[in-house]
Design a protein around this motif. Structure first.
Motif, PDB file in Angstrom:
ATOM      1  N   GLN A 177       0.812  -0.985  -0.004  1.00 11.76           N
ATOM      2  CA  GLN A 177      -0.044  -0.096   0.157  1.00 11.76           C
ATOM      3  C   GLN A 177       0.830   1.274   0.079  1.00 11.76           C
ATOM      4  N   ARG A 178       0.317   2.346  -0.345  1.00 11.06           N
ATOM      5  CA  ARG A 178       1.086   3.683  -0.641  1.00 11.06           C
ATOM      6  C   ARG A 178       1.537   4.207   0.752  1.00 11.06           C
ATOM      7  N   GLN A 179       2.821   4.433   0.755  1.00  7.78           N
ATOM      8  CA  GLN A 179       3.501   5.046   1.840  1.00  7.78           C
ATOM      9  C   GLN A 179       4.104   6.295   1.707  1.00  7.78           C
ATOM     10  N   SER A 217       4.826   3.571  -3.577  1.00  6.20           N
ATOM     11  CA  SER A 217       3.680   3.625  -4.470  1.00  6.20           C
ATOM     12  C   SER A 217       2.580   2.674  -4.036  1.00  6.20           C
ATOM     13  N   GLY A 218       2.841   1.601  -3.530  1.00  3.65           N
ATOM     14  CA  GLY A 218       2.086   0.313  -3.326  1.00  3.65           C
ATOM     15  C   GLY A 218       2.152  -0.179  -4.463  1.00  3.65           C
ATOM     16  N   ILE A 219       1.130  -1.523  -4.758  1.00  6.11           N
ATOM     17  CA  ILE A 219       1.020  -2.214  -5.773  1.00  6.11           C
ATOM     18  C   ILE A 219       0.490  -1.500  -6.884  1.00  6.11           C
ATOM     19  N   MET A 220       1.195  -1.512  -8.288  1.00 10.08           N
ATOM     20  CA  MET A 220       0.685  -0.745  -9.333  1.00 10.08           C
ATOM     21  C   MET A 220       0.605  -2.075 -10.708  1.00 10.08           C
ATOM     22  N   ALA A 221      -0.721  -1.787 -11.124  1.00 10.75           N
ATOM     23  CA  ALA A 221      -0.852  -2.867 -12.262  1.00 10.75           C
ATOM     24  C   ALA A 221      -2.046  -2.412 -13.184  1.00 10.75           C
ATOM     25  N   THR A 222      -2.231  -2.853 -14.346  1.00 16.59           N
ATOM     26  CA  THR A 222      -3.176  -2.654 -15.072  1.00 16.59           C
ATOM     27  C   THR A 222      -4.679  -3.388 -14.866  1.00 16.59           C
ATOM     28  N   GLN A 223      -4.663  -4.335 -13.851  1.00 14.72           N
ATOM     29  CA  GLN A 223      -5.888  -4.927 -13.670  1.00 14.72           C
ATOM     30  C   GLN A 223      -5.401  -5.796 -12.378  1.00 14.72           C
ATOM     31  N   PRO A 224      -6.744  -6.148 -11.681  1.00 23.56           N
ATOM     32  CA  PRO A 224      -6.451  -6.839 -10.371  1.00 23.56           C
ATOM     33  C   PRO A 224      -5.688  -8.225 -10.788  1.00 23.56           C
ATOM     34  N   ILE A 225      -4.941  -8.592  -9.828  1.00 23.25           N
ATOM     35  CA  ILE A 225      -4.137  -9.689  -9.774  1.00 23.25           C
ATOM     36  C   ILE A 225      -3.857 -10.233  -8.531  1.00 23.25           C
ATOM     37  N   PHE A 259      -4.334  -8.527  -5.064  1.00 26.92           N
ATOM     38  CA  PHE A 259      -4.325  -7.184  -5.222  1.00 26.92           C
ATOM     39  C   PHE A 259      -5.751  -6.563  -6.026  1.00 26.92           C
ATOM     40  N   THR A 260      -6.709  -6.486  -5.360  1.00 25.25           N
ATOM     41  CA  THR A 260      -7.997  -6.315  -6.201  1.00 25.25           C
ATOM     42  C   THR A 260      -8.177  -4.895  -6.680  1.00 25.25           C
ATOM     43  N   ILE A 278      -0.381 -16.648  -8.474  1.00 26.26           N
ATOM     44  CA  ILE A 278      -0.178 -15.319  -8.500  1.00 26.26           C
ATOM     45  C   ILE A 278      -0.376 -14.722 -10.090  1.00 26.26           C
ATOM     46  N   HIS A 279      -0.348 -15.477 -11.027  1.00 22.66           N
ATOM     47  CA  HIS A 279      -0.393 -14.941 -12.532  1.00 22.66           C
ATOM     48  C   HIS A 279      -1.243 -15.651 -13.315  1.00 22.66           C
TER      49      HIS A 279
END
Length: 324
Positions: free
Chosen positions: A110-112, A125-133, A136-137, A310-311
């Motif tokens: 999570q962002r800190q 930044s916390g987890i970054m992605a283009t879709q839930p994975i 990390f929803t 995970i993937h």
């Protein structure tokens, strides 16, 4: 004369428009402020892409694009997620070492920290992605940080460690920029294409090797700046009583081999079930480690579906067909 007055107004109009356009030619946007000495400085927003991937998400580039960027004090860097593979943008507190990734640790996922950075505190930044994975929803799709002190600041993706790092070089306000955003985009595009190409070549080679290695399945491929998010031999046919060996060849993106129902966090990170007598149901390898294969002995005929927990959303799935 009326003609000269009209000409003067046209010249002033051109100068005004040019003043608005020039900052955009350097970065994507700009604002202005005054220093304590009354000097005007333009604060520019620069853009960095986080990762890249092929259209089927099979091959992903583990890189910040570009890796290095030069900015002035007061400027902002805007990171944008560019793949389904999760990443972070993380500046460590000076004097601390890079930790192992722990998806159950909110200080990593999570962002800190604040929206500005002066080089003294842990900022993430916390987890970054283009879709839930994975679990990390609601991953972040972008992250902005304004730099308020000079220095050369290294940052990492906590998920992928030292194999994925970048650097922001911050100089005093008003220092001429060595490159434009267009230059950075060009360098980033070139590197992304090169890394994805390397991944596709490695995947093709691994498929050829796996075709001659009996009952074994390589789980993913990790290279210098790229990863293949696939079970290299995703369809295996064996006889009842045979053992299939799942293995990772080196450190990199975390993977599991998971049959049946996916365990919750953090249980999915560790092994569960009995792989020595598998006849169906729930079975999980936990996160695979180099040199520690996951051997599954199949004692019942049928078709058994498995995933990387995970993937799997990226297409990392497979099956084992067991015949008499």
């Amino acid at each position: 004369m009326p003609g000269k007055s009209l000409l003067r107004r046209l010249i002033l109009a051109v100068i005004s428009v040019t003043a608005l356009i020039l900052p955009v030619a350097v970065g994507s946007s700009a604002s202005a402020s005054t220093s304590e000495h009354g000097t005007w400085h333009r604060h520019v927003t620069w853009h960095v892409r986080v990762g890249a991937e092929t259209p089927d998400m099979a091959v992903t580039a583990m890189a910040f694009l570009p890796k290095n960027i030069w900015v002035d004090v007061g400027d902002t860097v805007h990171w944008t997620s560019n793949s389904a593979e999760p990443h972070t943008v993380t500046f460590l507190k000076p004097g601390t070492s890079l930790p192992a990734f722990d998806p159950s640790n909110p200080t990593q996922t999570q962002r800190q920290g604040p929206s500005s950075y002066n080089g003294t505190a842990y900022t993430n930044s916390g987890i970054m992605a283009t879709q839930p994975i994975f679990t990390f929803t609601n991953p972040a799709t972008s992250y902005r940080l304004r730099f308020t002190a000079t220095g050369d600041f290294t940052y990492y993706c906590l998920v992928h460690g030292v194999m994925m790092k970048g650097r922001v070089h911050v100089r005093p306000a008003g220092t001429p920029y060595p490159y434009t955003q267009r230059d950075y985009d060009r360098v980033g595009n070139h590197r992304a294409q090169a890394l994805l190409h390397d991944g596709l070549i490695a995947w093709r080679h691994a498929k050829h090797v796996q075709a001659t290695t009996g009952h074994s399945v390589r789980v993913g491929i990790e290279g210098e700046g790229f990863a293949v998010m696939r079970f290299i031999r995703s369809h295996v046919v064996v006889h009842r009583g045979a053992t299939v060996r799942f293995f990772v060849a080196g450190p990199g993106a975390p993977h599991t081999v998971t049959f049946g129902q996916e365990p919750p966090i953090p249980a999915v990170l560790g092994p569960s079930g009995d792989p020595t007598h598998y006849a169906g149901g729930n079975l999980n390898s936990g996160v695979l480690q180099p040199g520690k294969p996951f051997d599954v002995t199949f004692t019942k005929t049928g078709r058994f579906h498995y995933i990387c927990a995970i993937h799997d959303g990226m297409g990392m799935v497979g099956d084992v067909t067991v015949v008499r």
